[in-house]
Design a protein around this motif. Structure first.
Motif, PDB file in Angstrom:
ATOM      1  N   ALA A  68       0.830  -1.216   0.000  1.00 21.49           N
ATOM      2  CA  ALA A  68       0.000   0.000   0.000  1.00 21.49           C
ATOM      3  C   ALA A  68       0.860   1.259   0.000  1.00 21.49           C
ATOM      4  O   ALA A  68       0.419   2.312  -0.461  1.00 21.49           O
ATOM      5  N   LYS A  69       2.098   1.139   0.484  1.00 20.43           N
ATOM      6  CA  LYS A  69       2.986   2.302   0.519  1.00 20.43           C
ATOM      7  C   LYS A  69       3.299   2.796  -0.895  1.00 20.43           C
ATOM      8  O   LYS A  69       3.507   3.986  -1.111  1.00 20.43           O
ATOM      9  N   ASN A  70       3.305   1.905  -1.883  1.00 20.51           N
ATOM     10  CA  ASN A  70       3.609   2.281  -3.267  1.00 20.51           C
ATOM     11  C   ASN A  70       2.370   2.255  -4.149  1.00 20.51           C
ATOM     12  O   ASN A  70       2.476   2.156  -5.369  1.00 20.51           O
ATOM     13  N   LYS A  71       1.216   2.366  -3.548  1.00 20.39           N
ATOM     14  CA  LYS A  71      -0.051   2.295  -4.279  1.00 20.39           C
ATOM     15  C   LYS A  71      -0.219   3.454  -5.269  1.00 20.39           C
ATOM     16  O   LYS A  71      -0.853   3.305  -6.309  1.00 20.39           O
ATOM     17  N   HIS A  72       0.375   4.581  -4.976  1.00 20.16           N
ATOM     18  CA  HIS A  72       0.193   5.781  -5.787  1.00 20.16           C
ATOM     19  C   HIS A  72       0.988   5.763  -7.098  1.00 20.16           C
ATOM     20  O   HIS A  72       0.756   6.595  -7.970  1.00 20.16           O
ATOM     21  N   VAL A  73       1.908   4.839  -7.276  1.00 21.90           N
ATOM     22  CA  VAL A  73       2.772   4.801  -8.457  1.00 21.90           C
ATOM     23  C   VAL A  73       1.958   4.361  -9.671  1.00 21.90           C
ATOM     24  O   VAL A  73       1.266   3.340  -9.626  1.00 21.90           O
ATOM     25  N   THR A  74       2.058   5.134 -10.771  1.00 18.64           N
ATOM     26  CA  THR A  74       1.288   4.814 -11.972  1.00 18.64           C
ATOM     27  C   THR A  74       2.158   4.615 -13.208  1.00 18.64           C
ATOM     28  O   THR A  74       1.650   4.200 -14.245  1.00 18.64           O
ATOM     29  N   ASP A  75       3.442   4.878 -13.121  1.00 17.40           N
ATOM     30  CA  ASP A  75       4.337   4.690 -14.258  1.00 17.40           C
ATOM     31  C   ASP A  75       4.707   3.212 -14.370  1.00 17.40           C
ATOM     32  O   ASP A  75       5.263   2.646 -13.425  1.00 17.40           O
ATOM     33  N   PRO A  76       4.412   2.558 -15.502  1.00 19.89           N
ATOM     34  CA  PRO A  76       4.718   1.124 -15.634  1.00 19.89           C
ATOM     35  C   PRO A  76       6.189   0.789 -15.453  1.00 19.89           C
ATOM     36  O   PRO A  76       6.523  -0.275 -14.924  1.00 19.89           O
ATOM     37  N   ARG A  77       7.080   1.665 -15.860  1.00 15.99           N
ATOM     38  CA  ARG A  77       8.513   1.386 -15.704  1.00 15.99           C
ATOM     39  C   ARG A  77       8.905   1.386 -14.225  1.00 15.99           C
ATOM     40  O   ARG A  77       9.669   0.536 -13.778  1.00 15.99           O
ATOM     41  N   VAL A  78       8.373   2.322 -13.458  1.00 16.51           N
ATOM     42  CA  VAL A  78       8.666   2.376 -12.023  1.00 16.51           C
ATOM     43  C   VAL A  78       8.040   1.166 -11.326  1.00 16.51           C
ATOM     44  O   VAL A  78       8.672   0.546 -10.455  1.00 16.51           O
ATOM     45  N   ILE A  79       6.826   0.811 -11.726  1.00 15.03           N
ATOM     46  CA  ILE A  79       6.173  -0.365 -11.151  1.00 15.03           C
ATOM     47  C   ILE A  79       6.996  -1.613 -11.430  1.00 15.03           C
ATOM     48  O   ILE A  79       7.197  -2.447 -10.550  1.00 15.03           O
ATOM     49  N   ASP A  80       7.510  -1.735 -12.655  1.00 18.55           N
ATOM     50  CA  ASP A  80       8.338  -2.891 -12.998  1.00 18.55           C
ATOM     51  C   ASP A  80       9.596  -2.955 -12.142  1.00 18.55           C
ATOM     52  O   ASP A  80       9.995  -4.035 -11.694  1.00 18.55           O
ATOM     53  N   MET A  81      10.218  -1.814 -11.893  1.00 17.99           N
ATOM     54  CA  MET A  81      11.414  -1.807 -11.047  1.00 17.99           C
ATOM     55  C   MET A  81      11.070  -2.212  -9.609  1.00 17.99           C
ATOM     56  O   MET A  81      11.821  -2.963  -8.975  1.00 17.99           O
ATOM     57  N   LEU A  82       9.947  -1.747  -9.108  1.00 15.29           N
ATOM     58  CA  LEU A  82       9.534  -2.136  -7.763  1.00 15.29           C
ATOM     59  C   LEU A  82       9.210  -3.631  -7.698  1.00 15.29           C
ATOM     60  O   LEU A  82       9.514  -4.296  -6.704  1.00 15.29           O
ATOM     61  N   VAL A  83       8.615  -4.171  -8.764  1.00 17.74           N
ATOM     62  CA  VAL A  83       8.322  -5.600  -8.809  1.00 17.74           C
ATOM     63  C   VAL A  83       9.616  -6.405  -8.831  1.00 17.74           C
ATOM     64  O   VAL A  83       9.740  -7.431  -8.150  1.00 17.74           O
ATOM     65  N   ILE A  84      10.599  -5.945  -9.591  1.00 16.66           N
ATOM     66  CA  ILE A  84      11.896  -6.631  -9.638  1.00 16.66           C
ATOM     67  C   ILE A  84      12.527  -6.653  -8.250  1.00 16.66           C
ATOM     68  O   ILE A  84      13.024  -7.691  -7.788  1.00 16.66           O
TER      69      ILE A  84
END
Length: 128
Positions: A68-84
């Motif tokens: 939930a701390k990163n719920k506000h992120v909407t850029d797919p590239r940033v989301i991919d880095m967080l998933v990695i």
């Protein structure tokens, strides 16, 4: 002539970036859900393996809080880095490359810090 030069500079300013894994936001969200499910399934094993002094429910709540701390992120590239990064953390946890203190650091963040200076202790009602 001036209008064509303006359109050339405007179009040169827009840059198309190459996606890391996800082509669009929906695919990135799907990857986040997969990672969340993997963490959620692994929590009981982690609590037992590391012999943590917390319940599985508390650990699952912490996983939910971290996502939930990163719920506000909407850029797919940033989301991919967080998933990695999340997958690396999960792998390190599953393969017991971490120690108990590394896991418990996540839970130390939720504790309230005691005030250090006199006025803060005074306002909180602590003895000096």
């Amino acid at each position: 002539m001036a209008s064509t030069a303006a359109t050339r500079t405007a179009s040169a300013g827009v840059r198309v970036v190459k996606p890391i894994f996800s082509r669009d936001l929906d695919e990135a969200k799907r990857r986040v859900r997969e990672l969340y499910r993997a963490w959620y399934r692994e929590v009981p094993n982690t609590v037992a393996m590391y012999q943590l002094d917390i319940s599985s429910r508390q650990a699952k709540d912490k996983v939910r809080e971290m996502f939930a701390k990163n719920k506000h992120v909407t850029d797919p590239r940033v989301i991919d880095m967080l998933v990695i990064k999340g997958k690396m953390e999960l792998e390190e946890t599953i393969k017991v490359w971490k120690q108990k203190t590394h896991i418990m650091r996540y839970f130390a963040e939720t504790e309230n810090q005691r005030p250090d200076d006199f006025l803060a202790r005074f306002y909180k009602g602590h003895d000096p």
